[in-house]
Design a protein around this motif. Structure first.
Motif, PDB file in Angstrom:
ATOM      1  N   UNK A 546       0.788  -1.310   0.071  1.00  0.00           N
ATOM      2  CA  UNK A 546      -0.068   0.232  -0.004  1.00  0.00           C
ATOM      3  C   UNK A 546       0.756   1.458   0.077  1.00  0.00           C
ATOM      4  N   UNK A 547       2.233   1.090  -0.522  1.00  0.00           N
ATOM      5  CA  UNK A 547       3.006   2.297  -0.498  1.00  0.00           C
ATOM      6  C   UNK A 547       3.458   2.813  -1.890  1.00  0.00           C
ATOM      7  N   UNK A 548       4.474   3.467  -1.885  1.00  0.00           N
ATOM      8  CA  UNK A 548       4.718   3.804  -3.370  1.00  0.00           C
ATOM      9  C   UNK A 548       6.396   4.089  -3.365  1.00  0.00           C
ATOM     10  N   UNK A 549       6.872   3.838  -4.446  1.00  0.00           N
ATOM     11  CA  UNK A 549       8.373   3.786  -4.792  1.00  0.00           C
ATOM     12  C   UNK A 549       8.698   5.177  -5.612  1.00  0.00           C
ATOM     13  N   UNK A 550       9.666   5.918  -5.180  1.00  0.00           N
ATOM     14  CA  UNK A 550      10.175   6.829  -6.045  1.00  0.00           C
ATOM     15  C   UNK A 550      11.697   6.678  -6.421  1.00  0.00           C
ATOM     16  N   UNK A 551      12.319   6.974  -7.273  1.00  0.00           N
ATOM     17  CA  UNK A 551      13.506   6.878  -7.580  1.00  0.00           C
ATOM     18  C   UNK A 551      14.101   8.090  -8.142  1.00  0.00           C
ATOM     19  N   UNK A 552      15.579   8.423  -8.045  1.00  0.00           N
ATOM     20  CA  UNK A 552      16.221   9.706  -8.476  1.00  0.00           C
ATOM     21  C   UNK A 552      17.452   9.525  -8.745  1.00  0.00           C
ATOM     22  N   UNK A 553      18.118   9.907  -9.501  1.00  0.00           N
ATOM     23  CA  UNK A 553      19.516   9.718  -9.905  1.00  0.00           C
ATOM     24  C   UNK A 553      20.206  11.471  -9.986  1.00  0.00           C
ATOM     25  N   UNK A 554      21.307  11.548  -9.078  1.00  0.00           N
ATOM     26  CA  UNK A 554      21.825  12.672  -8.909  1.00  0.00           C
ATOM     27  C   UNK A 554      23.348  12.322  -9.137  1.00  0.00           C
ATOM     28  N   UNK A 555      24.031  13.519  -8.903  1.00  0.00           N
ATOM     29  CA  UNK A 555      25.358  13.566  -9.240  1.00  0.00           C
ATOM     30  C   UNK A 555      26.161  12.293  -8.604  1.00  0.00           C
ATOM     31  N   UNK A 556      26.489  11.240  -9.170  1.00  0.00           N
ATOM     32  CA  UNK A 556      27.024  10.082  -8.850  1.00  0.00           C
ATOM     33  C   UNK A 556      26.320   9.555  -7.641  1.00  0.00           C
ATOM     34  N   UNK A 557      25.147   9.291  -7.723  1.00  0.00           N
ATOM     35  CA  UNK A 557      24.219   8.889  -6.739  1.00  0.00           C
ATOM     36  C   UNK A 557      22.981   8.427  -7.287  1.00  0.00           C
ATOM     37  N   UNK A 558      22.370   7.203  -7.034  1.00  0.00           N
ATOM     38  CA  UNK A 558      21.203   6.703  -7.266  1.00  0.00           C
ATOM     39  C   UNK A 558      20.481   6.291  -6.081  1.00  0.00           C
ATOM     40  N   UNK A 559      19.110   6.934  -6.046  1.00  0.00           N
ATOM     41  CA  UNK A 559      18.239   6.620  -4.544  1.00  0.00           C
ATOM     42  C   UNK A 559      16.953   6.154  -4.965  1.00  0.00           C
ATOM     43  N   UNK A 560      16.734   5.079  -4.087  1.00  0.00           N
ATOM     44  CA  UNK A 560      15.555   4.687  -4.334  1.00  0.00           C
ATOM     45  C   UNK A 560      14.669   4.620  -2.718  1.00  0.00           C
ATOM     46  N   UNK A 561      13.185   5.136  -2.750  1.00  0.00           N
ATOM     47  CA  UNK A 561      12.875   5.480  -1.628  1.00  0.00           C
ATOM     48  C   UNK A 561      11.376   4.904  -1.493  1.00  0.00           C
ATOM     49  N   UNK A 562      11.159   4.180  -0.605  1.00  0.00           N
ATOM     50  CA  UNK A 562       9.818   3.344  -0.299  1.00  0.00           C
ATOM     51  C   UNK A 562       9.021   3.897   1.035  1.00  0.00           C
ATOM     52  N   UNK A 563       7.929   4.188   0.685  1.00  0.00           N
ATOM     53  CA  UNK A 563       7.011   4.725   1.832  1.00  0.00           C
ATOM     54  C   UNK A 563       5.815   4.031   1.998  1.00  0.00           C
ATOM     55  N   UNK A 564       5.321   3.862   3.153  1.00  0.00           N
ATOM     56  CA  UNK A 564       4.029   3.080   3.260  1.00  0.00           C
ATOM     57  C   UNK A 564       3.601   3.177   4.769  1.00  0.00           C
ATOM     58  N   UNK A 565       2.475   2.980   5.041  1.00  0.00           N
ATOM     59  CA  UNK A 565       1.758   3.089   6.432  1.00  0.00           C
ATOM     60  C   UNK A 565       1.604   1.653   7.076  1.00  0.00           C
ATOM     61  N   UNK A 566       2.068   1.664   8.182  1.00  0.00           N
ATOM     62  CA  UNK A 566       2.150   0.354   9.003  1.00  0.00           C
ATOM     63  C   UNK A 566       0.647  -0.028   9.473  1.00  0.00           C
ATOM     64  N   UNK A 567       0.063  -0.845   9.182  1.00  0.00           N
ATOM     65  CA  UNK A 567      -1.349  -1.407   9.379  1.00  0.00           C
ATOM     66  C   UNK A 567      -1.437  -2.309  10.584  1.00  0.00           C
TER      67      UNK A 567
END
Length: 610
Positions: A546-567
């Motif tokens: 029930x969450x969402x994934x966001x990805x981003x690539x910056x200077x020499x860095x790749x980021x993956x972020x997942x957020x969801x609500x604990x049920x």
């Protein structure tokens, strides 16, 4: 008012018994108040009549002397009219009258011009300038006064003055008779013992006689009231404080109509004053009756009900806290209904303990079986991993080995999850932080095998989740780490670095952040070319959470972020959509919850990362 909004004391049995008993006694109390009020009034009326009669009886000497003096003045009126023009004959006649009486000290006729020529004294005296003479002439009426230093009698006297009228009915003066105080036969020993003092006074409030010394009379009078106002209410008896601050009962009655009054002063504790102004208030009796009834009722309720109910309540509370109890022996002192209630509680407690023991045994067996299932699944997955490892050593095709290695990593990830589940104390709660730490440890292990030093910076909180969320989170993290190792790079002059964070906010939102550096390619995972299966699996796991994934690539860095609500509850799983599966195996292995509200499933920022 709703029952649950009442204060606790108002809901108690004691309060309700008091309230209903008070309501039941209210009619009786009202009748008692009315009857007591009538009895009190009658008692006060009789006491007042008694005090007035005794006071009037105590003043009989003063009354007789004054009335005798008025009678003498009326008799002398006839002689005055005969000898008024002959002063010497008038004086001789009055002197002979005085010699014949041992009660009086002076008799005389005072004409309205104020010059007395006819008197027993035998000389002419002018009273025209005396205070009050003009008013007495203007308003003739019988008078009784006191002169403590009478010039003609030479002692303290009572002066009785009676208006005299001529044959035409015209006022022509006063006939005065003086009675010395010392000739009053007042015997204080014959007065009632509880009579503090007896005072006679005229309509001007002047004290005429007193049983005590005239100088002490002021201390016995009612405080704050003048004598001349005492008889404004007629014959009366009342209580109050005297000037000397003593509680007294006062009785006022006339002894000569409209002229002289008697004031009896009685002790408030005297038998004659019993029942006057000392009777209890009419409401005292019903209040005492109400209190007595409440005491008897509360004693009976406590003995018969409350103490047994309290004992039973304590046993119930002890059972609720410790789940232990001792059956209460039945005694003859306990009412039958309460004894049956106690027996019912004992039977219920035994049944609850028996059922809870069976439930605990059943739950223990279930936990043992579930842990055994997880243990065997983990062993089977490890066996599958070993078989795949044997196949990789035998197979000479590098592409096949890479595919098998990716499958082996996924199998090991599932084995790690099942190992954590059977090692956990509670099967309904899983510490996701332990799973993430195990997965991150793979980075170090693979880096050491490949001979590459990888800097791992982790911030992993203890986030307790339900298995329905812990499992997809761990699988997502495993896919993300596998993707990370495939594209991990080293910036110029620095070793490759991995940052892993797992945090939980106060409102229950869980965040997983995985970052890796980009740069010179490190050879840790030489997996086959991307097929997109990893990205599809991560997006599927994110929807299941029930969450969402966001990805981003910056200077020499790749980021993956997942957020969801604990049920705090398990959501009913549904079949995962077929178009989100890479193959039939993934379609069978993955289930997701109903479509989350803010699910974001973008394609990977770098296709090569898939």
């Amino acid at each position: 008012m709703p029952h649950n909004l009442l204060p606790a004391r108002m809901r108690s049995l004691t309060f309700r018994v008091v309230a209903f008993l008070s309501l039941a006694l209210l009619p009786i109390g009202l009748i008692a108040v009315k009857q007591t009020d009538e009895v009190t009034k009658e008692t006060q009326r009789r006491t007042e009549l008694t005090l007035l009669a005794v006071t009037e009886q105590a003043a009989t000497v003063e009354q007789a002397v004054i009335q005798q003096a008025f009678g003498a003045a009326r008799t002398l009126g006839a002689f005055i009219q005969l000898f008024n023009q002959d002063a010497e004959a008038c004086q001789r006649h009055l002197q002979s009258f005085l010699d014949a009486s041992d009660r009086f000290s002076f008799v005389g006729f005072l004409p309205k011009d104020g010059v007395m020529t006819c008197s027993s004294h035998g000389r002419t005296v002018d009273f025209s300038d005396f205070p009050g003479f003009a008013d007495s002439v203007a308003n003739p009426a019988p008078m009784v006064n006191v002169n403590q230093d009478a010039p003609l009698s030479g002692t303290s006297v009572i002066i009785i003055s009676l208006p005299h009228y001529d044959d035409a009915g015209n006022f022509d003066g006063y006939i005065s008779v003086s009675v010395p105080h010392y000739r009053l036969d007042i015997d204080s020993e014959e007065a009632p013992n509880d009579l503090v003092g007896l005072i006679t006074f005229n309509d001007e409030g002047e004290v005429i006689t007193a049983t005590s010394d005239m100088g002490d009379v002021a201390d016995l009078l009612p405080r704050g009231t003048e004598l001349k106002y005492l008889f404004s209410g007629g014959r009366q008896a009342f209580s109050g404080k005297s000037v000397d601050e003593e509680n007294r009962v006062f009785a006022v009655t006339p002894i000569v109509e409209d002229t002289v009054y008697a004031l009896g002063i009685w002790s408030a504790r005297a038998p004659s004053a019993t029942g006057f102004d000392r009777a209890l208030h009419p409401s005292v009796f019903p209040i005492l009756m109400w209190i007595a009834c409440l005491i008897v009722a509360m004693f009976a309720i406590h003995r018969l009900v409350l103490r047994h109910v309290t004992r039973l309540r304590r046993r119930m509370r002890a059972f609720a806290r410790t789940r232990s109890f001792r059956p209460q022996p039945e005694t003859g002192r306990v009412p039958l209904e309460l004894a049956e209630m106690g027996q019912d509680f004992d039977q219920m407690a035994e049944a609850i303990l028996r059922d809870e023991a069976e439930l605990e045994n059943s739950l223990h067996e279930k936990n043992v079986l579930l842990k055994e299932v997880h243990h065997r699944v983990k062993n089977n997955l490890q066996l599958i991993s070993s078989i795949m490892n044997m196949e990789m050593r035998k197979n000479p095709d590098p592409a096949t080995k890479k595919v098998l290695r990716r499958l082996q990593d996924r199998v090991r990830g599932l084995a790690t999850i099942h190992r954590t589940l059977y090692q956990a104390d509670s099967l309904s709660q899983v510490d996701a932080g332990v799973l993430i730490n195990d997965i991150v440890d793979q980075i170090r292990v693979k880096g050491q095998v490949a001979g590459t030093k990888v800097k791992v910076d982790r911030t992993v909180d203890s986030v307790v989740l339900l298995p329905d969320q812990a499992v997809p989170l761990a699988l997502l993290a495993s896919e993300a780490v596998t993707n990370l190792l495939k594209h991990l790079g080293a910036p110029e002059g620095s070793p490759p670095e991995v940052i892993v964070e797992l945090t939980e906010s106060d409102d229950g939102e869980v965040t997983l952040r995985i970052e890796n550096t980009l740069g010179q390619k490190t050879v840790i995972d030489d997996a086959a070319e991307s097929t997109g299966l990893g990205a599809q699996l991560m997006n599927a796991f994110a929807r299941q959470l029930g969450g969402r994934i966001t990805t981003a690539e910056e200077d020499e860095c790749y980021r993956l972020k997942l957020t969801f609500v604990k049920t705090p509850f398990d959501e009913e799983p549904v079949d995962f959509p077929a178009d989100a599966q890479g193959d039939a195996e993934g379609q069978k292995a993955v289930t997701v919850a109903s479509e989350p509200r803010n699910t974001e499933t973008p394609g990977p920022a770098r296709p090569s990362h898939a």
